[in-house]
Enzyme design. Structure first.
Site, PDB file in Angstrom:
ATOM      1  NE  ARG A  72      -3.967  -2.320   1.543  1.00 56.89           N
ATOM      2  CZ  ARG A  72      -4.780  -2.915   2.377  1.00 56.89           C
ATOM      3  NH1 ARG A  72      -4.863  -2.507   3.620  1.00 56.89           N
ATOM      4  NH2 ARG A  72      -5.527  -3.918   1.961  1.00 56.89           N
ATOM      5  CE  LYS A 150      -4.558  -0.126  -3.878  1.00 58.02           C
ATOM      6  NZ  LYS A 150      -5.839  -0.236  -4.581  1.00 58.02           N
ATOM      7  CG  PHE A 202      -3.764  -5.280  -8.122  1.00 57.49           C
ATOM      8  CD1 PHE A 202      -3.365  -3.981  -7.939  1.00 57.49           C
ATOM      9  CD2 PHE A 202      -3.115  -6.039  -9.108  1.00 57.49           C
ATOM     10  CE1 PHE A 202      -2.335  -3.435  -8.674  1.00 57.49           C
ATOM     11  CE2 PHE A 202      -2.086  -5.492  -9.858  1.00 57.49           C
ATOM     12  CZ  PHE A 202      -1.698  -4.194  -9.634  1.00 57.49           C
ATOM     13  CD  GLU A 203      -0.683  -5.038  -3.072  1.00 54.31           C
ATOM     14  OE1 GLU A 203      -0.895  -4.895  -1.856  1.00 54.31           O
ATOM     15  OE2 GLU A 203       0.178  -5.785  -3.523  1.00 54.31           O
ATOM     16  N   GLY A 204      -6.276  -4.384  -2.476  1.00 52.89           N
ATOM     17  CA  GLY A 204      -7.400  -3.770  -1.758  1.00 52.89           C
ATOM     18  C   GLY A 204      -8.098  -2.802  -2.676  1.00 52.89           C
TER      19      GLY A 204
END
Ligand SMILES: Cc1cc2nc3c(=O)[nH]c(=O)nc-3n(C[C@H](O)[C@H](O)[C@H](O)COP(=O)(O)OP(=O)(O)OC[C@H]3O[C@@H](n4cnc5c(N)ncnc54)[C@H](O)[C@@H]3O)c2cc1C
Length: 402
Positions: A72, A150, A202-204
Site C-alpha cells: 500500500r 493507496k 488489486f492490493e485492496g
C-alpha cells in the site's frame, strides 16, 4: 502441531513452479500489465520443504498483513512516478500544440486540467513521502495512512492518465507503435491508462479501502461504544450500546465544538499554516459528523457505505492537505540557502507555495463537496433503483444493446 497438540495456524511459504504436483492450468491475460504472470494453479499432493517457510511457522497472517502495508506504499510510490511522467507529457504537448492561434495550454479548459494534475502529483508525493518516513521511523500503527495513500494515489493517477489522454487528443488514444509508424514520437498514454486502471482493484479495491479506513477510524468509538458496530451481535444488544456509552460522549462531544487549531505551527509559512489550521478545524467537524451519523443510524451505520465513503473522502483530503503543507515547508527549508540542489528538494519558495496553495484550495473545495453530500444526496433512491434493476425491472434499458 505445537507441543504435540494440533493448533490451527497460517504459514506462508514459497512453492517453486517446478515443484512436482504443481500445474499451471491457465495463464491469465489482462487489459494492461502484459508481463504479469498470473495463472490458475493446481496443486496435487505437493510437498513443500521446511526451508521454504517465510518467517516462521504460524506467522503467515503477519507476513501477509506486513506485505499489504508495504504494497500500500509501493503502489502510491509507483503512482507518483507514473503521474509525473503523464504530467510531463501533458505539459510538453500543451506548450507545443497550437489551436486557434495559441498553444492549447493557453486555453482555460486545458490549463485547468494541467494545474489539477500538478497539484495532485505534488500532494501524492507528499502523502507517500510522509507516510514512508513515518513507517521508517516506526511511528506506530499506520494502517489508515497507508490505506489512504493507496486509495487516493491510485484514484488520482487514474484521473491524471484520463486527463493526459484528453490533453493529447487523438494522439492520446493512438498506440505508441502506430504513432511511431507515422513519424510521431511514440508516446504511449493509452498504455499508461491501461496499466494503471488495475491499481484501484488489486492490493485492496477502492471500495474495500474505504470500508477499511472507515472501520479503522471508528475503532476508538468501537472500543467505547462497544457493540454498536459488531455485526456478530444481535441487533437488540447493538442498539443498547448506542445509549450505554453516554459517559464518554458527555465529555468528548462538547470538545468537538470548541475551536480547534493545529497546535504549535510557528515554523510553517503563513500561507501553509492557514490550510493546516483548516485541516485541524475540519477534523473536529468531521468527528461531529461521524457522531451524528452514529446517533442517526446506530448499528446500521456500517451499511451506509456511501455516507461512510464521504467521511473517508473528507479525512483523506485533510490528510493530503496536512502532508502537502509539511512537504512544502520541507522544500522551502531546503532551498535556504537558495543555491541548494533543486532536484534534492530545493525548489524555489514561490514555486512550492504556488503548487501547495492550488492543491489545498482544491482539496478544501472537494472536502466541502463531501460535507454537502452527507446532507443532500440521492443515495437512498439510487440504492432502490439498483435493487429494481437487479430484480429485472426497467426492461427498456436492455433493449437496443450492441
Ligand atoms: C492483474 C491482477 C493481478 C492480481 N494479482 C494478485 C496477486 O498477486 N495476489 C492476489 O492475492 N490477488 C491478486 N489479484 C486479485 C485481486 O486482488 C482481486 O481481483 C481484488 O482483490 C478484487 O477482488 P475480486 O476480483 O474478487 O472482486 P469482487 O470481490 O468480485 O468485487 C467486485 C466489485 O465489488 C466490490 N466489492 C466487493 N465486496 C464489497 C463490499 N463488501 N462492499 C462494497 N463493495 C464491494 C469490489 O470493490 C469490486 O469493485 C490480481 C488481480 C488482477 C486483476
Amino acid at each position: 502441531m505445537v507441543n504435540d497438540k494440533e493448533r490451527k495456524q497460517i504459514t506462508a511459504f514459497i512453492v517453486d513452479v517446478a515443484t512436482a504436483g504443481l500445474e499451471i492450468t491457465y495463464r491469465c491475460r489482462f487489459m494492461g500489465l502484459r508481463a504479469l504472470y498470473n495463472a490458475v494453479v493446481k496443486f496435487t499432493d505437493v510437498r513443500v520443504p521446511r526451508e521454504n517457510i517465510i518467517s516462521k511457522e504460524g506467522a503467515g497472517l503477519k507476513v501477509a498483513l506486513t506485505t499489504l502495508n508495504t504494497g500500500r506504499l509501493t503502489l502510491p510510490a509507483a503512482c507518483v512516478g507514473v503521474s509525473k511522467r503523464l504530467l510531463e507529457i501533458s505539459r510538453k504537448w500543451a506548450g507545443e500544440r497550437i489551436q486557434w492561434g495559441v498553444p492549447i495550454g493557453k486555453h482555460g479548459a486545458i490549463a485547468g486540467k494541467i494545474a489539477e494534475m500538478a497539484g495532485n502529483v505534488f500532494a501524492m508525493e507528499a502523502m507517500t513521502f510522509l507516510t514512508s518516513s513515518l513507517l521508517d521511523r516506526k511511528s506506530g500503527d499506520l494502517r489508515i495512512e497507508t490505506a489512504m495513500c493507496k486509495m487516493w494515489a491510485t484514484e488520482m493517477t487514474w484521473r491524471i492518465a484520463d486527463e493526459a489522454m484528453q490533453v493529447r487528443g487523438g494522439r492520446g488514444y493512438e498506440t505508441a507503435h502506430s504513432l511511431a509508424g507515422r513519424g510521431e514520437p511514440p508516446i504511449s498514454v493509452e498504455r499508461f491508462l491501461r496499466d494503471c486502471r488495475v491499481n484501484m482493484i488489486f492490493e485492496g479495491s477502492s471500495e474495500i479501502m474505504r470500508l477499511f479506513i472507515a472501520r479503522e477510524a471508528l475503532d476508538p468509538h468501537l472500543k467505547v461504544g462497544g457493540a454498536i458496530f459488531n455485526t456478530q451481535l444481535p441487533m437488540s444488544e447493538r442498539v443498547k450500546a448506542v445509549f450505554s456509552s453516554g459517559k464518554f460522549y458527555a465529555d468528548w462531544y462538547p470538545r468537538q465544538w470548541l475551536p480547534g487549531s493545529a497546535g504549535k505551527i510557528d515554523n510553517l509559512h503563513p500561507n501553509l499554516a492557514r490550510h493546516v489550521n483548516y485541516a485541524a478545524r475540519t477534523s473536529k467537524r468531521l468527528a461531529r459528523g461521524l457522531f451524528h451519523a452514529m446517533a442517526r443510524f446506530g448499528p446500521k451505520l456500517d451499511r451506509e457505505q456511501l455516507l461512510l465513503s464521504r467521511f473517508v473522502g473528507i479525512a483523506t483530503e485533510l490528510f493530503a492537505i496536512s502532508a502537502t503543507c509539511s512537504f512544502a515547508q520541507r522544500k522551502i527549508d531546503n532551498s535556504d540557502p537558495p543555491q541548494a540542489d533543486r532536484e534534492e528538494g530545493g525548489a524555489a519558495r514561490d514555486e512550492v507555495l504556488s503548487l501547495a496553495e492550488y492543491f489545498c484550495r482544491s482539496a478544501r473545495l472537494r472536502t466541502e463537496h463531501h460535507f454537502a453530500g452527507t446532507n443532500d444526496n440521492v443515495d437512498r433512491r439510487g440504492y432502490e433503483l439498483t435493487q429494481e434493476l437487479l430484480a429485472g425491472k426497467h426492461e427498456s434499458l436492455r433493449r437496443g444493446m450492441v
